[in-house]
Design a protein around this motif. Sequence first.
Motif, PDB file in Angstrom:
ATOM      1  N   UNK A 138       0.845  -1.196   0.000  1.00  2.92           N
ATOM      2  CA  UNK A 138       0.000   0.000   0.000  1.00  2.92           C
ATOM      3  C   UNK A 138       0.878   1.242   0.000  1.00  2.92           C
ATOM      4  N   UNK A 139       0.438   2.288  -0.675  1.00  2.00           N
ATOM      5  CA  UNK A 139       1.224   3.527  -0.656  1.00  2.00           C
ATOM      6  C   UNK A 139       1.174   4.165   0.734  1.00  2.00           C
ATOM      7  N   UNK A 140       2.141   4.999   1.017  1.00  2.00           N
ATOM      8  CA  UNK A 140       2.193   5.669   2.315  1.00  2.00           C
ATOM      9  C   UNK A 140       1.023   6.644   2.452  1.00  2.00           C
ATOM     10  N   UNK A 141       0.523   6.733   3.669  1.00  2.00           N
ATOM     11  CA  UNK A 141      -0.524   7.737   3.938  1.00  2.00           C
ATOM     12  C   UNK A 141       0.143   9.119   3.950  1.00  2.00           C
ATOM     13  N   UNK A 142      -0.650  10.175   3.946  1.00  2.00           N
ATOM     14  CA  UNK A 142      -0.076  11.531   3.927  1.00  2.00           C
ATOM     15  C   UNK A 142       0.704  11.806   5.212  1.00  2.00           C
ATOM     16  N   UNK A 148       8.241  10.803   6.901  1.00  2.00           N
ATOM     17  CA  UNK A 148       9.417  10.367   6.159  1.00  2.00           C
ATOM     18  C   UNK A 148      10.208  11.565   5.654  1.00  2.00           C
ATOM     19  N   UNK A 149       9.533  12.577   5.139  1.00  2.00           N
ATOM     20  CA  UNK A 149      10.209  13.786   4.662  1.00  2.00           C
ATOM     21  C   UNK A 149      10.938  14.488   5.810  1.00  2.00           C
ATOM     22  N   UNK A 150      10.322  14.499   6.994  1.00  2.00           N
ATOM     23  CA  UNK A 150      10.936  15.127   8.164  1.00  2.00           C
ATOM     24  C   UNK A 150      12.210  14.382   8.560  1.00  2.00           C
ATOM     25  N   UNK A 155      18.205  14.017   8.597  1.00  2.00           N
ATOM     26  CA  UNK A 155      19.418  13.281   8.213  1.00  2.00           C
ATOM     27  C   UNK A 155      20.294  14.134   7.310  1.00  2.00           C
ATOM     28  N   UNK A 156      19.671  14.875   6.401  1.00  2.00           N
ATOM     29  CA  UNK A 156      20.424  15.730   5.488  1.00  2.00           C
ATOM     30  C   UNK A 156      21.120  16.858   6.231  1.00  2.00           C
TER      31      UNK A 156
END
Length: 170
Positions: A138-142, A148-150, A155-156
């Motif tokens: 299943x795709x990730x929920x919003x 994940x972006x956070x 990490x960056x």
Amino acid sequence: MSDLRRGRSALLLGLLLSCAVARGAGPVDVFQFDSAEQEARYQALVAEFRCPKCLNTNLAGSDAPIAEDLRRTVYRLLTRDGLSDKEIRAFMQERYGDFVLYDPPFRPGTWLLWLGPPAFLLVGLLVLWRLLRQPPREPLSSDEAARLQQILAEEGAAGPSGSGPGGTQP
């Protein structure tokens, strides 16, 4: 004078090439047979046995000294001793082991040779079947995508080695 040199060079090159071609042609044994059938049996037998030195070359195509000796042995067993093809195979197998046979017999010592490839194929097919049978993910929920972006952004900011902006370990 240059024509003479060119002629000598061409002659030398021709000799070298003819030696290379003759070398690649394989061994030539001169044996006398009583009949064409006997010669055909000999040719079939030396094509059937593997050279002990050359690994994946038969006796007919090998120019190793051991292959020459074995061809002579097959000739002797066939013509002088009058053995059948089966008896010659048994002699060669007894003397040199299953290695001289391209098709070793099926017995406990050779089970892995016979059953290994089909077993690996079966395991590979089972793994492939299992991978293809898995339901699609299943795709990730919003909310999960935002989290994940956070994490990726944190990490960056930490640097390439994960130890801070300088990228060095303390």
